[in-house]
Design a protein around this motif. Structure first.
Motif: not given
Length: 283
Positions: A155-157, A159, A167-172, A213
């Motif tokens: 759920s948290v990526q 990179t 780079k941070l991506t959260i799949k909410q 950031q």
């Protein structure tokens, strides 16, 4: 078609809902399910940043829910219409911030957070939510699974980019949407808010923005807390016109009188009704 949602609680909480016209959201790492409290992905405990308000669409009263979430005679079940439950704030046509424009093809946009909270306070990044609860993943029905951690792991990526930045991506859509099968009796639905560490007042594409950031990434990776464990969200005044309060199956005249007084003072159109289980449960 309207959706009726129900929440089991106590008269003291009901009094705050009626008086303050707010609904309290609790941080995910403090809910009663330990597997949700430790929703970890790539070392990030996303439960530190997700806040939930728990409901059910199940019309029939639940004995386990009365027993688990209310205090015998002092319990109530509050029933609202889901659609239009929360207060909205309109940005006419479009709103410009930091060089970014939000627009809805020239039509006003109704947000769930006022402009001053979205773009003027400095303590956190609030959720970007509109009145379309389902589309923006604000409202979701819980999916019951055998292993919650298997749904949490990606759920948290994070990179590492070629320029040595992260780079941070959260799949909410995943967070706050899964519970173990042992909780299936709740038939739960919930509202989910995400607050992240950051400063929304920093101007876009400036050295301070880049620095902020970077700090945001570091705070997330290190699981830095937000400094608050709950959030009170404002309700739409009109939602109280259709509110139904169901009294505990064990209530007596004293509790009824208290709720009736609260209703008369704060929400006179609210309906109070007796439980279908009244007289069917031992005191």
């Amino acid at each position: 078609m309207s959706t009726i949602i129900h929440h089991y609680t106590n008269i003291d909480v009901l009094a705050l809902i009626l008086k303050n016209r707010t609904l309290r959201f609790t941080r995910l790492d403090q809910v009663d399910d330990p597997e949700e409290s430790n929703f970890v992905s790539n070392g990030v405990n996303i439960g530190l940043y997700a806040f939930v308000s728990c409901w059910t669409e199940e019309k029939e009263e639940s004995i386990p829910m009365w027993k688990m979430y209310t205090k015998d005679r002092w319990g109530v079940r509050v029933s609202f219409v889901k659609e239009g439950l929360f207060k909205t704030y309109t940005d006419d046509k479009s709103f410009v911030h930091n060089g970014l424009v939000t627009t809805n093809l020239g039509a006003p946009i109704k947000y769930l957070f006022p402009t001053e909270e979205r773009f003027q306070q400095k303590n956190y990044l609030p959720p970007f939510l509109t009145e379309d609860y389902d589309k923006c993943h604000f409202y979701k029905k819980i999916k019951y699974v055998d292993d919650v951690t298997s749904y949490a792991y990606n759920s948290v990526q994070i990179t590492n980019m070629p320029n040595n930045e992260w780079k941070l991506t959260i799949k909410q859509d995943k967070v706050g949407g899964y519970k173990n099968m042992r909780w299936a009796f709740q038939e739960e639905s919930r509202f989910v808010l995400f607050f992240l560490p950051g400063n929304p007042t920093v101007s876009f594409n400036t050295p301070n923005f880049i620095k902020d950031q970077s700090q945001f990434m570091e705070d997330i990776i290190r699981n830095k807390g937000l400094g608050f464990s709950h959030y009170d969200m404002h309700l739409n005044d009109e939602s109280f016109d259709h509110l139904i309060i169901t009294m505990s199956p064990l209530c007596d005249d004293a509790q009824w009188a208290i709720v009736e007084a609260l209703r008369d003072k704060y929400a006179p159109k609210t309906m109070i009704r007796r439980s279908n289980l009244a007289g069917k449960l031992a005191k």
